[in-house]
Write a protein that holds these residues in place. Structure first.
Motif, short mmCIF file in Angstrom:
data_model
loop_
_atom_site.label_atom_id
_atom_site.label_comp_id
_atom_site.label_asym_id
_atom_site.label_seq_id
_atom_site.Cartn_x
_atom_site.Cartn_y
_atom_site.Cartn_z
N GLN A 182 0.82 -1.22 0.00
CA GLN A 182 0.00 0.00 0.00
C GLN A 182 0.85 1.27 0.00
OE1 GLN A 182 -3.06 0.81 -0.72
NE2 GLN A 182 -3.29 -1.38 -1.04
N ASP A 183 2.01 1.19 0.69
CA ASP A 183 2.83 2.40 0.81
C ASP A 183 3.83 2.58 -0.33
OD1 ASP A 183 1.52 3.13 3.08
OD2 ASP A 183 2.88 2.02 4.40
N ALA A 184 3.87 1.62 -1.24
CA ALA A 184 4.70 1.82 -2.44
C ALA A 184 3.92 2.77 -3.35
CB ALA A 184 4.92 0.50 -3.15
N GLN A 185 4.61 3.43 -4.28
CA GLN A 185 3.84 4.28 -5.19
C GLN A 185 2.92 3.44 -6.07
OE1 GLN A 185 5.80 7.36 -7.37
NE2 GLN A 185 3.76 8.08 -7.84
N ALA A 186 3.48 2.35 -6.57
CA ALA A 186 2.70 1.47 -7.43
C ALA A 186 3.38 0.11 -7.47
CB ALA A 186 2.62 2.05 -8.84
N ALA A 187 2.62 -0.91 -7.83
CA ALA A 187 3.21 -2.24 -7.98
C ALA A 187 2.40 -3.04 -8.97
CB ALA A 187 3.24 -2.96 -6.63
N LEU A 188 3.09 -3.96 -9.64
CA LEU A 188 2.43 -4.89 -10.57
C LEU A 188 2.93 -6.29 -10.22
CD1 LEU A 188 0.73 -5.51 -13.11
CD2 LEU A 188 2.79 -5.11 -14.46
N LEU A 189 2.00 -7.15 -9.84
CA LEU A 189 2.37 -8.52 -9.47
C LEU A 189 1.75 -9.47 -10.48
CD1 LEU A 189 1.36 -8.23 -5.69
CD2 LEU A 189 3.55 -7.67 -6.73
N VAL A 190 2.60 -10.25 -11.13
CA VAL A 190 2.09 -11.25 -12.06
C VAL A 190 2.42 -12.61 -11.46
CG1 VAL A 190 2.17 -12.11 -14.43
CG2 VAL A 190 2.53 -9.67 -13.99
N LEU A 191 1.42 -13.24 -10.86
CA LEU A 191 1.63 -14.53 -10.20
C LEU A 191 0.97 -15.59 -11.09
CD1 LEU A 191 0.69 -13.52 -6.49
CD2 LEU A 191 2.75 -12.95 -7.79
N GLY A 192 1.66 -16.00 -12.14
CA GLY A 192 1.04 -16.90 -13.12
C GLY A 192 -0.19 -16.22 -13.71
N GLY A 193 -1.35 -16.88 -13.64
CA GLY A 193 -2.58 -16.30 -14.19
C GLY A 193 -3.23 -15.27 -13.29
#
Ligand code: AMP
Ligand code: MG
Length: 326
Positions: free
Chosen positions: A174-185
C-alpha cells in the motif's frame, strides 16, 4: 506570467523524470508457477512481498510435507496460522456463495486425477464414486484457528492461494507508489504508475497462451485473475483432461468456456470466482454476475469469441466482443 511559465516547465520536467522512474523487478518460481513482481517507489517492499509469497507457499502447499495444509490433511485435525485461518474462512464463504462450484474440499478428486502427483491419468468412475462422501464444505469444522476434517476429507487451496498471496502483497505494498504482481494467471495492480499511465493487462489466448487475445486498460488497484483449462492438462488416448474439476461430478469441466477472467477489488474473491465461473459455464456464470456487484468478467469461448460483462467491457480494447448486460 514568467513565474508561472517557469513553474510549469519545472513541473513538466518533474513529471517526465517521474515517468522515467523504472520499477524494481524480481522474478521467482513459487506456488508451482513463474511470478514477476515490480515495485515503484519504496523498493524495500519488494523483498518483503517476495518473502510473503514464500511464507504463504510453505503454509499452503498441499504436497510439501510439513506445510500446515499437508499436516491438516494428513492428521484430519490441526491449528492453522493467521493466514491459513483467514484463507480457509474466506474459501468457505466463497464456496457457499458459488453453491459449491468453487470447493476447497475438491482435493480427493484432484489427487485421483493426479494433478498434484508426478503422474496423471483418468481414474475409474468407481474410484471417483467412492470419493463423493468426502467432498463438500460441510465436512470442514473450524473453530477459530483449530480445524477438524471429517474422515477422508482433504483441503486444496490451489484454486485460491495465489489470489490470497496477491491480496496479501497488495496490502503490504500500500505504501509503495505502485506495484504490478504477475503470479502466473493472477495479476494484481497496486496504485498508479509514476507517469500516470494506464495499467495494460493482456488476457492470454487459450490457444496460444504467450499471446494476448484481448487487452484491458484501467487505473488503480485491481485483481485480474484468469482460470483456463489450457493452464494445466494431460492427454490420454488422444483426449485432453484439464485441472479444473466440477465438484458435482469429479470430472474436468467440459463446457463452451476456454477461460474466465475475473476483475475485482478483492484478489481472493477474484481467484475463487475465476475457478467457480469456469465450472458454471457461460449462462449460469452470467446469471451469477447479475446477482452480484463485486466483480466483472471476461469469458473466452472455445471458438475464440469473447463475452464481457458491462464493467469489464468498458476496459477492453484491441478485440471484438459481445457485452453481457445486467
Ligand atoms: P485456478 O487455476 O485458480 O482455477 O485453480 C485450479 C486449481 O484449483 C486446480 O489445479 C486444483 O488444484 C484446484 N481446483 C480444481 N477444481 C476446483 C474447484 N472446482 N474448486 C476449487 N478448487 C479447484
Ligand atoms: Mg482460481
Amino acid at each position: 506570467m514568467k513565474k508561472i511559465a517557469v513553474l510549469l516547465l519545472l513541473l513538466s520536467i518533474f513529471l517526465t523524470s517521474c515517468g522515467n522512474v523504472a520499477p524494481k523487478k524480481t522474478e521467482i518460481f513459487a506456488m508451482d508457477t513463474f511470478m514477476q513482481l515490480q515495485v515503484w517507489g519504496d523498493e524495500t517492499l519488494l523483498s518483503e512481498a517476495t518473502a510473503r509469497i514464500y511464507e504463504l507457499e510453505s503454509a499452503f502447499s498441499v504436497t510439501r510435507e510439513n506445510s500446515e495444509l499437508f499436516l491438516l490433511n494428513q492428521k484430519g485435525r490441526g491449528a492453522l496460522s493467521a493466514h491459513g485461518t483467514s484463507l480457509l474462512s474466506q474459501a468457505i464463504v466463497l464456496s457457499e456463495r458459488s453453491e459449491g462450484a468453487f470447493d476447497p474440499t475438491v482435493y480427493p478428486f484432484v489427487r485421483a486425477w493426479g494433478f498434484t502427483e508426478q503422474t496423471q491419468g483418468v481414474p475409474s468412475s468407481k474410484t471417483l464414486d467412492a470419493l463423493f462422501p468426502f467432498v463438500g464444505t460441510e465436512h470442514v469444522h473450524a473453530n477459530e484457528n483449530t480445524v477438524t476434517l471429517d474422515e477422508g476429507t482433504m483441503l486444496d487451496f490451489g484454486g485460491i492461494a495465489k489470489g490470497y498471496a496477491a491480496q496479501s502483497c497488495a496490502e503490504l505494498l500500500q505504501d509503495a507508489q505502485a506495484a504490478l504482481l504477475v503470479l502466473g494467471g493472477n495479476i494484481q495492480t497496486v496504485g498508479t504508475k509514476p507517469d500516470g499511465s494506464d495499467w495494460n493487462i493482456g488476457i492470454a489466448d487459450p490457444k496460444n497462451s504467450s499471446q494476448a487475445i484481448a487487452k484491458l486498460r484501467f487505473q488503480g488497484s485491481m485483481a485480474v485473475v484468469t482460470s483456463g483449462g489450457y493452464e494445466r492438462f494431460f492427454e490420454e488416448n488422444g483426449k485432453q483432461y484439464h485441472h479444473i474439476l466440477d465438484p458435482k461430478t469429479g470430472y474436468p469441466v467440459q463446457n463452451e468456456l476456454a477461460s474466465v477472467t475475473v476483475l475485482a477489488q478483492n484478489g481472493v474473491l477474484a481467484d475463487a470466482f475465476s475457478t467457480a465461473l469456469f465450472v458454471m459455464g457461460l449462462e449460469k456464470a452470467s446469471e451469477f454476475w447479475r446477482a452480484s456487484d463485486d466483480f466483472e468478467v471476461v469469458f473466452i469461448l472455445n471458438d475464440g469469441s469473447i463475452f464481457a460483462t458491462e464493467g469489464a467491457a468498458s476496459l477492453l480494447y484491441d478485440c471484438e466482443f459481445t457485452v453481457i448486460e445486467r
